[in-house]
Design an enzyme around this catalytic site. Structure first.
Site, PDB file in Angstrom:
ATOM      1  CE  LYS A  98      62.529   1.750 -36.093  1.00 16.09           C
ATOM      2  NZ  LYS A  98      61.316   1.680 -36.856  1.00 16.09           N
TER       3      LYS A  98
HETATM    4  C1  PLP Z   1      60.590   2.044 -38.031  1.00 12.94           C
HETATM    5  C2  PLP Z   1      59.550   3.081 -38.138  1.00 12.94           C
HETATM    6  C3  PLP Z   1      58.346   2.870 -38.811  1.00 12.94           C
HETATM    7  C4  PLP Z   1      58.061   1.668 -39.647  1.00 12.94           C
HETATM    8  O1  PLP Z   1      58.318   0.472 -39.103  1.00 12.94           O
HETATM    9  P1  PLP Z   1      58.634  -0.801 -40.006  1.00 12.94           P
HETATM   10  O2  PLP Z   1      58.498  -1.927 -39.061  1.00 12.94           O
HETATM   11  O3  PLP Z   1      60.020  -0.644 -40.538  1.00 12.94           O
HETATM   12  O4  PLP Z   1      57.622  -0.835 -41.100  1.00 12.94           O
HETATM   13  C5  PLP Z   1      57.391   3.869 -38.762  1.00 12.94           C
HETATM   14  N1  PLP Z   1      57.610   5.020 -38.118  1.00 12.94           N
HETATM   15  C6  PLP Z   1      58.779   5.270 -37.493  1.00 12.94           C
HETATM   16  C7  PLP Z   1      58.944   6.571 -36.796  1.00 12.94           C
HETATM   17  C8  PLP Z   1      59.779   4.320 -37.501  1.00 12.94           C
HETATM   18  O5  PLP Z   1      60.955   4.595 -36.908  1.00 12.94           O
END
Ligand code: PLP
Length: 397
Positions: free
Chosen positions: A198
Site C-alpha cells: 500500500k
Molecule cells: C489491502 C486491503 C485490505 C486489507 O488490508 P490488510 O492490511 O492486508 O488486512 C482491505 N481492503 C482493500 C481494498 C485492500 O486493498
C-alpha cells in the site's frame, strides 16, 4: 494463481525487456525508518506505548480527520467498523463486487450478510444505481471501496442510501480527494491498510479515521479485547483494575511498527506525487498503443494511484488478457490482476449462493483488466520498460 504460460519455452534467443522482474508494488524503507524502529526496540515499550498515539495523531493530521485509531491490519480496521456499527445476524451490508475479499469478509465476521453491488463500467467504482437496487429494509451499511486509489462518488451513494452509514474502504486511496475533500474524511468511518504494497507501511497495520470521538474510543477498546484501559494507562495510574465492557479482539499494533509508520508518514506526500507522475507517464505512453486503455478518472477527484489498472480490448490489442499477462511476465514485467470479483469466490458461492450474473459489469471487467507496476520508487526508465514490453507483446501477435 493464474497459470503461467510458457510463451518462449524453447526459444533460447529470447531476451526479455528486463532481466530482473519489475514488481507491481514495492515498499520504500530508508535509514531514518530503520533508526526509528531501532530506537523503539531499545525503549521500554514494544507494544501500546507512546508511539501508538503519536502515529494516530500524525495520521489524523495527515488526512485532516479528528481521530485515527491504529490496528494490527486493514482487515481488523474493517472488522472494527462493522462491529462499531453493531452489524449482526440478519443485517445486510452492501459491498462492491470489484474489491479485495476483506471488504466483504468483515461483514461475515459479524454475522451479517454482504450484498454485492455492481460497479461503474468506466471506473470500476461502486455504482450508485446498483446500490439503490440492492437496498432493503435490512440494509445497515454500505462499504465504499476507493478502488485503485480513486474515491467513490460519495455524494451519489449518500443520495441513494439516505441515513445509511458508509464505511469507506480507503485502503487504496490515502492522499486522494473527492470534490476537494480528503479521503479519510469522506465517510463516517474510513479504513486504511499499511501492508507493504500500500502507500506507506508498518509491515502489517491498519487505521480507522473518524470525526466521532465516541466511535474512536469504542474502536480503541475493540482492538484491546473490549477493555477500556490499556496496560500503559493502568501502569501510569498505578492500578490493576480493568473492565471488559464489550467483546473485543487483540488487534493492537506494536510500538515499533508505529515508529516505522511515523517515519514513513513524513514521505507520504512526496510518494503520492510520484505515483501521479508515473500515472501521467503511463497515460501518455499508452495513448500510442492500440487496444489498451486506462480506467476512467472522474473530473471531481484527485486519484492517488495505489494501482494503475488498464483494460485490454482483445480485438484491437490482438491477444487476450490471459496471454498478455503471461507474455508480460516473461518480459520481466510484474503485472497483476485486481481483482477476481468477490461474489465468485467459492466461499461466497457456497455459503451465500452468489454466482455469475449477479454483477455483470465486474464480471466482464475481470476478464479484461491488468494492473501495471506502480510504486513511488519506480524510475521513468521502468515505465519505459513496461511500455516497451507492452509494444512487443502487441506487435508479436
Ligand atoms: C489491502 C486491503 C485490505 C486489507 O488490508 P490488510 O492490511 O492486508 O488486512 C482491505 N481492503 C482493500 C481494498 C485492500 O486493498
Amino acid at each position: 494463481m493464474e497459470p503461467f504460460l510458457s510463451v518462449h519455452g524453447n526459444d533460447s534467443s529470447f531476451e526479455p525487456v528486463r532481466s530482473s522482474v519489475l514488481p507491481y508494488g514495492r515498499q520504500e524503507i530508508n535509514e531514518d525508518d530503520i533508526q526509528a524502529v531501532i530506537v523503539a526496540l531499545q525503549s521500554d515499550w514494544l507494544t501500546t506505548g507512546p508511539r501508538v498515539q503519536e502515529f494516530e495523531r500524525a495520521f489524523a493530521a495527515w488526512v485532516g480527520s479528528s481521530h485515527a485509531v491504529a490496528l494490527s491490519n486493514g482487515t481488523a480496521a474493517l472488522h472494527a467498523c462493522m462491529a462499531a456499527l453493531r452489524i449482526g445476524s440478519g443485517d445486510e451490508v452492501i459491498v462492491p463486487a470489484m474489491t479485495f475479499a476483506a471488504s466483504a469478509n468483515c461483514v461475515v465476521y459479524c454475522g451479517g450478510t454482504p450484498v454485492f453491488a455492481d460497479v461503474d463500467k468506466g471506473t470500476l467504482l461502486l455504482d450508485p444505481e446498483s446500490v439503490a437496487d440492492r437496498i432493503t429494509k435490512r440494509t445497515r451499511a454500505v462499504v465504499a471501496v476507493d478502488y485503485g486509489g480513486q474515491p467513490c462518488d460519495y455524494d451519489a451513494i449518500r443520495e441513494v442510501a439516505p441515513g445509511i452509514p458508509i464505511v469507506a474502504d480507503a485502503c487504496h486511496a490515502p492522499g486522494a480527494t473527492y470534490r476537494g475533500q480528503s479521503v479519510g474524511t469522506l465517510a463516517e468511518l474510513n479504513c486504511f491498510s499499511t501492508h507493504p504494497v500500500k502507500h506507506f507501511t508498518t509491515g502489517e497495520g491498519g487505521l480507522v479515521t473518524t470525526e466521532e470521538s465516541g466511535m474512536a474510543e469504542w474502536i480503541r477498546a475493540f482492538r484491546n479485547h473490549g477493555i477500556t484501559t490499556d496496560h500503559r494507562q493502568r501502569a501510569e495510574a498505578g492500578s490493576w483494575y480493568y473492565e471488559m465492557v464489550d467483546l473485543g479482539y487483540n488487534y493492537r499494533l506494536t510500538d515499533f511498527q508505529c515508529a516505522l509508520g511515523i517515519s514513513q508518514l513524513t514521505r507520504l506526500r512526496q510518494w503520492v506525487d510520484r505515483r501521479r507522475e508515473i500515472a501521467a507517464l503511463y497515460d501518455k505512453g499508452l495513448s500510442a498503443i492500440n487496444g489498451i486503455q486506462a480506467l476512467a478518472v472522474r473530473p471531481e477527484v484527485e486519484h492517488s494511484y495505489h494501482l494503475y489498472v488498464v483494460r485490454l480490448f482483445e480485438e484491437l490489442f490482438g491477444t487476450d488478457r490471459q496471454s498478455a499477462f503471461a507474455s508480460l511476465r516473461q518480459e520481466g514485467i510484474g503485472v497483476n490482476v485486481h481483482y477476481p470479483p468477490v461474489h465468485l469466490h467459492p466461499y461466497y458461492t457456497t455459503h451465500f449462493g452468489t454466482g455469475r450474473g449477479l454483477c455483470p459489469v465486474a464480471e466482464d471487467a475481470y476478464e479484461k483488466i491488468l494492473s501495471l507496476p506502480m510504486f513511488p520508487g519506480m524510475l521513468d526508465s521502468d515505465v519505459e520498460d513496461v511500455l516497451e514490453a507492452m509494444q512487443r507483446v502487441r506487435s508479436r501477435v
